[in-house]
Design an enzyme around this catalytic site. Sequence first.
Site, PDB file in Angstrom:
ATOM      1  N   TYR A 142       0.827  -1.217   0.000  1.00 42.87           N
ATOM      2  CA  TYR A 142       0.000   0.000   0.000  1.00 42.87           C
ATOM      3  C   TYR A 142       0.856   1.261   0.000  1.00 42.87           C
ATOM      4  O   TYR A 142       0.429   2.307  -0.462  1.00 42.87           O
ATOM      5  CB  TYR A 142      -0.884   0.043   1.251  1.00 42.87           C
ATOM      6  CG  TYR A 142      -2.217  -0.650   1.121  1.00 42.87           C
ATOM      7  CD1 TYR A 142      -2.292  -2.013   0.866  1.00 42.87           C
ATOM      8  CD2 TYR A 142      -3.407   0.059   1.294  1.00 42.87           C
ATOM      9  CE1 TYR A 142      -3.521  -2.649   0.781  1.00 42.87           C
ATOM     10  CE2 TYR A 142      -4.630  -0.572   1.207  1.00 42.87           C
ATOM     11  CZ  TYR A 142      -4.683  -1.922   0.953  1.00 42.87           C
ATOM     12  OH  TYR A 142      -5.899  -2.542   0.873  1.00 42.87           O
ATOM     13  N   LYS A 190       2.997 -15.558   2.499  1.00 44.78           N
ATOM     14  CA  LYS A 190       3.257 -16.289   1.260  1.00 44.78           C
ATOM     15  C   LYS A 190       4.768 -16.517   1.220  1.00 44.78           C
ATOM     16  O   LYS A 190       5.470 -16.094   0.297  1.00 44.78           O
ATOM     17  CB  LYS A 190       2.745 -15.434   0.086  1.00 44.78           C
ATOM     18  CG  LYS A 190       2.684 -16.123  -1.242  1.00 44.78           C
ATOM     19  CD  LYS A 190       1.562 -17.140  -1.367  1.00 44.78           C
ATOM     20  CE  LYS A 190       1.726 -17.902  -2.669  1.00 44.78           C
ATOM     21  NZ  LYS A 190       0.837 -19.076  -2.762  1.00 44.78           N
ATOM     22  N   ASP A 222      -3.065 -18.370   0.772  1.00 47.02           N
ATOM     23  CA  ASP A 222      -4.029 -18.974  -0.161  1.00 47.02           C
ATOM     24  C   ASP A 222      -4.821 -20.096   0.502  1.00 47.02           C
ATOM     25  O   ASP A 222      -6.049 -20.152   0.402  1.00 47.02           O
ATOM     26  CB  ASP A 222      -3.358 -19.414  -1.483  1.00 47.02           C
ATOM     27  CG  ASP A 222      -2.099 -20.241  -1.274  1.00 47.02           C
ATOM     28  OD1 ASP A 222      -1.654 -20.374  -0.123  1.00 47.02           O
ATOM     29  OD2 ASP A 222      -1.565 -20.762  -2.277  1.00 47.02           O
ATOM     30  N   ASP A 246      -6.338  -7.018   4.305  1.00 46.66           N
ATOM     31  CA  ASP A 246      -7.469  -6.347   3.666  1.00 46.66           C
ATOM     32  C   ASP A 246      -8.409  -7.389   3.079  1.00 46.66           C
ATOM     33  O   ASP A 246      -9.621  -7.363   3.296  1.00 46.66           O
ATOM     34  CB  ASP A 246      -6.940  -5.420   2.555  1.00 46.66           C
ATOM     35  CG  ASP A 246      -8.065  -4.717   1.825  1.00 46.66           C
ATOM     36  OD1 ASP A 246      -8.965  -4.207   2.510  1.00 46.66           O
ATOM     37  OD2 ASP A 246      -8.045  -4.694   0.579  1.00 46.66           O
ATOM     38  N   ASP A 250     -12.353  -8.955   4.658  1.00 43.84           N
ATOM     39  CA  ASP A 250     -13.635  -8.884   3.933  1.00 43.84           C
ATOM     40  C   ASP A 250     -14.216 -10.280   3.774  1.00 43.84           C
ATOM     41  O   ASP A 250     -15.412 -10.500   3.932  1.00 43.84           O
ATOM     42  CB  ASP A 250     -13.455  -8.263   2.535  1.00 43.84           C
ATOM     43  CG  ASP A 250     -13.747  -6.771   2.516  1.00 43.84           C
ATOM     44  OD1 ASP A 250     -13.460  -6.112   3.541  1.00 43.84           O
ATOM     45  OD2 ASP A 250     -14.253  -6.275   1.494  1.00 43.84           O
TER      46      ASP A 250
HETATM   47  C1  IPM Z   1     -10.296  -1.088   4.188  1.00 47.69           C
HETATM   48  C2  IPM Z   1     -10.565  -0.498   2.824  1.00 47.69           C
HETATM   49  C3  IPM Z   1      -9.391   0.396   2.454  1.00 47.69           C
HETATM   50  C4  IPM Z   1      -8.173  -0.493   2.362  1.00 47.69           C
HETATM   51  C5  IPM Z   1      -9.601   1.195   1.134  1.00 47.69           C
HETATM   52  C6  IPM Z   1     -10.856   2.011   1.166  1.00 47.69           C
HETATM   53  C7  IPM Z   1      -8.401   2.065   0.838  1.00 47.69           C
HETATM   54  O1  IPM Z   1     -10.812  -1.490   1.888  1.00 47.69           O
HETATM   55  O2  IPM Z   1     -10.211  -0.322   5.173  1.00 47.69           O
HETATM   56  O3  IPM Z   1     -10.192  -2.308   4.291  1.00 47.69           O
HETATM   57  O4  IPM Z   1      -7.898  -1.097   1.300  1.00 47.69           O
HETATM   58  O5  IPM Z   1      -7.442  -0.581   3.353  1.00 47.69           O
HETATM   59 MN    MN Z   2     -10.818  -3.514   2.688  1.00 40.54          MN
END
Ligand code: IPM
Ligand code: MN
Length: 353
Positions: A142, A190, A222, A246, A250
């Site tokens: 990032y 990884k 993975d 990240d 999710d």
């Molecule tokens: C998160 C989001 C952010 C990230 C984006 C909005 C930059 O997806 O907080 O997980 O990738 O960290």
């Molecule tokens: Mn995210």
Amino acid sequence: MEKKIAVLPGDGIGPEIITEAVKVLNAIAQKFGHQFQYEYGLIGADAIDKTGNPYPDATHELCLNADAILFGAIGDPKYDNDPSAKVRPEQGLLKMRGALGLYANIRPVKSYDALLDASPLKNDRIKGADFVVVRELISGIYFGKPRGRSEDQNIAYDTCVYTREEILRITEKAFEFAKNRNKKVTLLDKANVLATSRLWREVVTEYAKQFPEITLECNFIDSAAMEVITKPTKFDVILTENLFGDIISDEASVIGGSLGLLPSASMGEKTSLYEPIHGSYPQAKGKNIANPMATILSAAMLLEYSFGLIEESKAIVNAVDKALNEGFVTEDINQGKYKTNEVGDKIVEFILQ
Ligand code: IPM
Ligand code: MN
């Protein structure tokens, strides 16, 4: 206790869910005799519209001077559909994370018994799942340099960089959590391919030797992506780098039954920020239908982690549990009938009971 909280509502449903979380914090202040003072700041698309900058200096000052930060959401479709936009709301979030040194992103995930059927995953797989993702937040791909395009625009590159020091400080955080939980850390990397991952393994394995009571497991990202939804109960504390964290967080959110339930903390040396893990949900903006629970639970994390108010934090968590068990939920959960503000009001009522 007297505390100053910086409040950054942001974009989309941000202002609506933040209103409910502030309402809940006020109920806590009333019940337990605290004084919380709120100072509002601009961030994201809202800040670009008003100042041209997604993270204005004034917001940075406000955050630095506050005891903790409560954040709604950022993102606006008008930028998503414009690849040529030079300034983007997300830049505000990344700039803020970097400028405030928020290196540790904490994302708890659990399955609620009342919501087992709300998850697309099988009940017997997710029942009892309860883990926390500890994600490194201000380094890795990032932030690594160089990044960009070749002059002829035909090559693009990002760079993943980690230092021993960056890995060590997030590792310390993960082990702190593990000590107070089920004493297991799983490092996701990884290491069979990436040099940065091999450094992570080296640093984490060495650090773990001091804590024989904590089990360390190192898994590849993975295969962990598969296990997180097929065997989620095997995890206690997941420790991982920025990009893997990240993605895996999710993915893990489906365990809880709704993205609208997951809170998070981003902790730094000087200050910490609390936000729901979901985005700005622009389609729901202004409709009073968004689930405020993730933001309300983020406020509970704020009370516990930044102010050490454990009982107050538990009072919020219990009130949210009660609302879930009794069906006071928004439409994202089991076709709930309640509006954003009604769910907030119920949670306040349960706290003050
Ligand atoms: C998160 C989001 C952010 C990230 C984006 C909005 C930059 O997806 O907080 O997980 O990738 O960290
Ligand atoms: Mn995210």
